[in-house]
Design a protein around this motif. Sequence first.
Motif, mmCIF file in Angstrom:
data_model
loop_
_atom_site.group_PDB
_atom_site.id
_atom_site.type_symbol
_atom_site.label_atom_id
_atom_site.label_comp_id
_atom_site.label_asym_id
_atom_site.label_seq_id
_atom_site.Cartn_x
_atom_site.Cartn_y
_atom_site.Cartn_z
ATOM 1 N N ILE A 274 0.838 -1.147 0.061
ATOM 2 C CA ILE A 274 -0.123 0.093 -0.258
ATOM 3 C C ILE A 274 0.834 1.171 -0.153
ATOM 4 O O ILE A 274 1.880 1.427 0.717
ATOM 5 C CB ILE A 274 -0.856 -0.049 1.111
ATOM 6 C CG1 ILE A 274 -1.907 -1.208 1.261
ATOM 7 C CG2 ILE A 274 -1.650 1.358 1.284
ATOM 8 C CD1 ILE A 274 -2.668 -1.237 2.698
ATOM 9 N N TYR A 276 0.773 5.170 0.922
ATOM 10 C CA TYR A 276 0.021 6.170 1.755
ATOM 11 C C TYR A 276 0.603 7.317 1.833
ATOM 12 O O TYR A 276 1.706 7.397 2.456
ATOM 13 C CB TYR A 276 -0.239 5.379 3.319
ATOM 14 C CG TYR A 276 -0.597 6.406 4.533
ATOM 15 C CD1 TYR A 276 -1.793 7.156 4.104
ATOM 16 C CD2 TYR A 276 0.255 6.538 5.534
ATOM 17 C CE1 TYR A 276 -2.293 8.141 5.097
ATOM 18 C CE2 TYR A 276 -0.346 7.575 6.529
ATOM 19 C CZ TYR A 276 -1.408 8.158 6.386
ATOM 20 O OH TYR A 276 -1.914 8.886 7.319
ATOM 21 N N HIS A 277 -0.215 8.291 1.499
ATOM 22 C CA HIS A 277 0.283 9.555 1.471
ATOM 23 C C HIS A 277 -0.333 10.456 2.625
ATOM 24 O O HIS A 277 -1.699 10.841 2.512
ATOM 25 C CB HIS A 277 0.122 10.433 0.178
ATOM 26 C CG HIS A 277 0.833 11.873 0.147
ATOM 27 N ND1 HIS A 277 0.001 12.960 0.594
ATOM 28 C CD2 HIS A 277 2.146 12.111 -0.013
ATOM 29 C CE1 HIS A 277 0.747 14.040 0.563
ATOM 30 N NE2 HIS A 277 2.044 13.740 0.222
ATOM 31 N N PRO A 336 -2.819 9.774 10.974
ATOM 32 C CA PRO A 336 -2.250 8.388 10.670
ATOM 33 C C PRO A 336 -2.821 7.461 11.289
ATOM 34 O O PRO A 336 -3.061 6.198 11.106
ATOM 35 C CB PRO A 336 -0.634 8.528 10.913
ATOM 36 C CG PRO A 336 -0.476 9.726 10.398
ATOM 37 C CD PRO A 336 -1.660 10.896 11.122
ATOM 38 N N VAL A 339 -6.244 6.439 9.944
ATOM 39 C CA VAL A 339 -6.021 5.425 8.682
ATOM 40 C C VAL A 339 -5.607 3.977 9.229
ATOM 41 O O VAL A 339 -6.160 3.131 8.326
ATOM 42 C CB VAL A 339 -4.816 6.223 7.916
ATOM 43 C CG1 VAL A 339 -4.390 5.438 6.532
ATOM 44 C CG2 VAL A 339 -5.068 7.423 7.521
ATOM 45 N N LEU A 343 -7.602 0.661 7.953
ATOM 46 C CA LEU A 343 -7.059 -0.300 6.984
ATOM 47 C C LEU A 343 -7.313 -1.666 7.851
ATOM 48 O O LEU A 343 -7.467 -2.571 7.297
ATOM 49 C CB LEU A 343 -5.653 -0.222 7.050
ATOM 50 C CG LEU A 343 -5.119 1.089 6.057
ATOM 51 C CD1 LEU A 343 -3.548 1.157 5.867
ATOM 52 C CD2 LEU A 343 -5.583 0.693 4.724
ATOM 53 N N ILE A 354 3.562 -1.162 4.054
ATOM 54 C CA ILE A 354 2.942 0.366 3.597
ATOM 55 C C ILE A 354 4.139 1.290 3.596
ATOM 56 O O ILE A 354 5.035 1.283 4.141
ATOM 57 C CB ILE A 354 2.211 0.623 4.746
ATOM 58 C CG1 ILE A 354 0.930 -0.203 5.247
ATOM 59 C CG2 ILE A 354 1.617 1.993 4.664
ATOM 60 C CD1 ILE A 354 0.149 0.252 6.325
ATOM 61 N N LEU A 356 5.244 4.900 3.107
ATOM 62 C CA LEU A 356 4.981 6.160 3.505
ATOM 63 C C LEU A 356 5.449 7.470 2.365
ATOM 64 O O LEU A 356 6.527 7.537 2.247
ATOM 65 C CB LEU A 356 5.367 6.544 4.801
ATOM 66 C CG LEU A 356 5.190 7.964 5.458
ATOM 67 C CD1 LEU A 356 3.557 7.825 5.957
ATOM 68 C CD2 LEU A 356 5.984 8.115 6.688
ATOM 69 N N SER A 481 4.263 5.370 -5.632
ATOM 70 C CA SER A 481 2.722 5.687 -5.440
ATOM 71 C C SER A 481 1.938 5.145 -6.658
ATOM 72 O O SER A 481 1.010 4.454 -6.611
ATOM 73 C CB SER A 481 2.213 6.915 -4.974
ATOM 74 O OG SER A 481 2.687 7.129 -3.955
ATOM 75 N N PHE A 488 -3.763 4.831 -0.738
ATOM 76 C CA PHE A 488 -4.762 5.444 0.188
ATOM 77 C C PHE A 488 -4.184 6.862 0.554
ATOM 78 O O PHE A 488 -3.232 6.986 0.976
ATOM 79 C CB PHE A 488 -4.603 4.423 1.419
ATOM 80 C CG PHE A 488 -5.909 4.951 2.559
ATOM 81 C CD1 PHE A 488 -6.867 3.991 2.406
ATOM 82 C CD2 PHE A 488 -5.949 6.171 3.168
ATOM 83 C CE1 PHE A 488 -8.120 4.517 3.175
ATOM 84 C CE2 PHE A 488 -7.103 6.603 3.818
ATOM 85 C CZ PHE A 488 -8.241 5.617 3.943
ATOM 86 N N GLY A 490 -4.304 10.188 2.680
ATOM 87 C CA GLY A 490 -5.036 10.773 3.933
ATOM 88 C C GLY A 490 -5.746 12.121 3.676
ATOM 89 O O GLY A 490 -6.207 12.474 4.519
ATOM 90 N N SER A 502 -1.499 13.814 -3.531
ATOM 91 C CA SER A 502 -2.652 12.885 -3.552
ATOM 92 C C SER A 502 -3.410 12.803 -4.897
ATOM 93 O O SER A 502 -3.882 11.932 -5.344
ATOM 94 C CB SER A 502 -3.377 12.510 -2.476
ATOM 95 O OG SER A 502 -2.521 12.449 -1.293
#
Length: 663
Positions: A274, A276-277, A336, A339, A343, A354, A356, A481, A488, A490, A502
């Motif tokens: 995954i 995740y931003h 976070p 999130v 998840l 994940i 970041l 990404s 996903f 944020g 994002s």
Amino acid sequence: MAWSERIKMKSKIKWAALGGLVLSFTSILVHLFLAKSSASLVMYSAVTAFTEDLSHFDGPIRKGAGYRRLWGKVNALEHLQPYANPRSTPYLVPNKQNNGFIYAKIHGGFEKIRTSICDLVAVARLLNATLVIPEIQQSLQSKGVSSSFKSFSYLYDEEHFVEALASDVIVIKSLPSHLMEGRKQKQYPIFKPKGSSSPKFYLREVLPKLKSAKVIGLILNDGGGLQPILPSSLVEYQRLRCRVGFHVLRFRAEILEVAHQMVVRLQGSGQPYIAYHPGLKRETLAYHGCAELFQDIHTELIQYRRAQMIKQGLVKEELSVDSYARRGNGSCPLMPEEVGLLLRAMGYPPRTRIYLAGSETFGGQRVLIPLRAMYANLVDRTSLCSKQELANVIGWENQLPMDSYVFPSKSSAKQPKEDWKRAGPRPRPLPPPPDRPIYRHEKEGWYGWIAEKDSEPDPSPNDLRDQAHRLLWDALDYIVSLKADTFFPGFDNDGSGSADFSSLVMGHRLFDMASTRTYRPDRKYLTELLNTTSDHIYRPPRNWTLAVREHLNKSMGEDGLMKGFRRVKPKSFLAHPLPECLCTTIKRADLMQLQKSSKYKTIYEGQYECPNGIARAGSRESSDDDAETQEDETETDIVESDESSQAETIPSMEQDEEMDPDD
């Protein structure tokens, strides 16, 4: 005899001691050599542990119903395929005998640069002008970055940019020599268009000046220079934006190489990951009034930046607002910890990988602690790459002097007495502590000024260099990404301001492969859900978990696209390039029927049937796998695939008993 034996024994002891010293010295040399040769791989040690942790499999990964529920393609969007080629006939090739030259300076971070370049190319085509490769000011302002890469080439491949636009716009690397002198003397008109500038502005205001002066300059600050939605007569300019953003803007080779290595390491042993931003940027938090979600000095820093935005006219509200009310209406990023809980509710196991993304996470590692506790395999570029690999991306740079802390000026001996007289009646204070030196580690950091000064100091040479480096880190994160099995956000800018990181990633993933799992959460709805179970958030009831799963699964499909069409596209076309830049594999007759009867007709309206040769980007799982895993389907899978489910409602906490989120 005894004396000679004693001598021999001493001699043997001496030789043994000498041998021990030699071995010890040799061992020390070997250890020093190994330490020196492996110093650059210290950062990569986390990757080794990360890979070993998830690589204990007896055989290939079994992609059953549970796997497809978490990582499978979104079947409802498999018919959407990328197709941004010109569709008008004829589509004229640019002519060298055009109206003149356009040069441009682009200010801002990674997202604004990318959006501005796409708009700039469209403007050059609209004005029938030759485009000079734009200058990225974020890298030019820093005098300490690598001399090997300047301006545009700090991020992107110049040669590919010129060649890929040959059929759309004539691009040159610099103004002709006979025109450069006029630019130095500021003889040419300069415009500062806003991000919402219309084509009429360029045709009425800019084009006459271009024809008379033959050269104009543009300064782009707002993350673009052209309004997101153009009239239907200019649909080819929308497709040109897509070609620039998704094909023409290729990162330079050093960035691509390291990003590819990062993706390979994340997908080691065939594992999905995954991306995740968090979206926790100081600018974003200040703009939306989210200061109270943080503590102490971070709140002050956000409020200081918000006050600056109010002075500049960027924010037309009060300085202090209710941050928790803003969080409740979806204006603030998801934290976070939230999130991680979402998840978990979706069913992702604790050892899920994940990544970041994001060069800046406001609040630092402290805000990531809850998420890291739930998902230990939370990594970023520093734990996936060695120092040498990151240095290869940066290039060789001159060493800058360290920033020196300037001590505040000392007050005179009379000043404390005058302050005491003006202070009025109060208890006598304790004597001040004895003087001691202020050590560097106590003041080092970007927030040290707030305790001593009323205004933020100008960035130092090291600060400017760090800002330029963030462009490179964002480029690496952007590629990772895009390649992620699941993305996903944020926070995504879904109603105000220009596109953020994002939003661009989500738009690019929609273009490249619409069926990949890209969550488009409604933060307002999720915040209401989180508030309903705040008392036992780590063991929520079953109906709460099912509500989260239903919402997030819907957000990946047509429901998410509908919301994006209404909220995101009016602010950024690249964040939602549908339908202009995609085509559909649905037959024309069926497409006409969908446009009339489907509740998603807004999505299907204006879609173009893919020409022959455009194959499906992804196929469904084989029928054998389906037959093999029918037994694995659970009640949750049935709930999630039920398209006749009612509208989203906030579940009552008294409806169901508690359940394990990993159930």
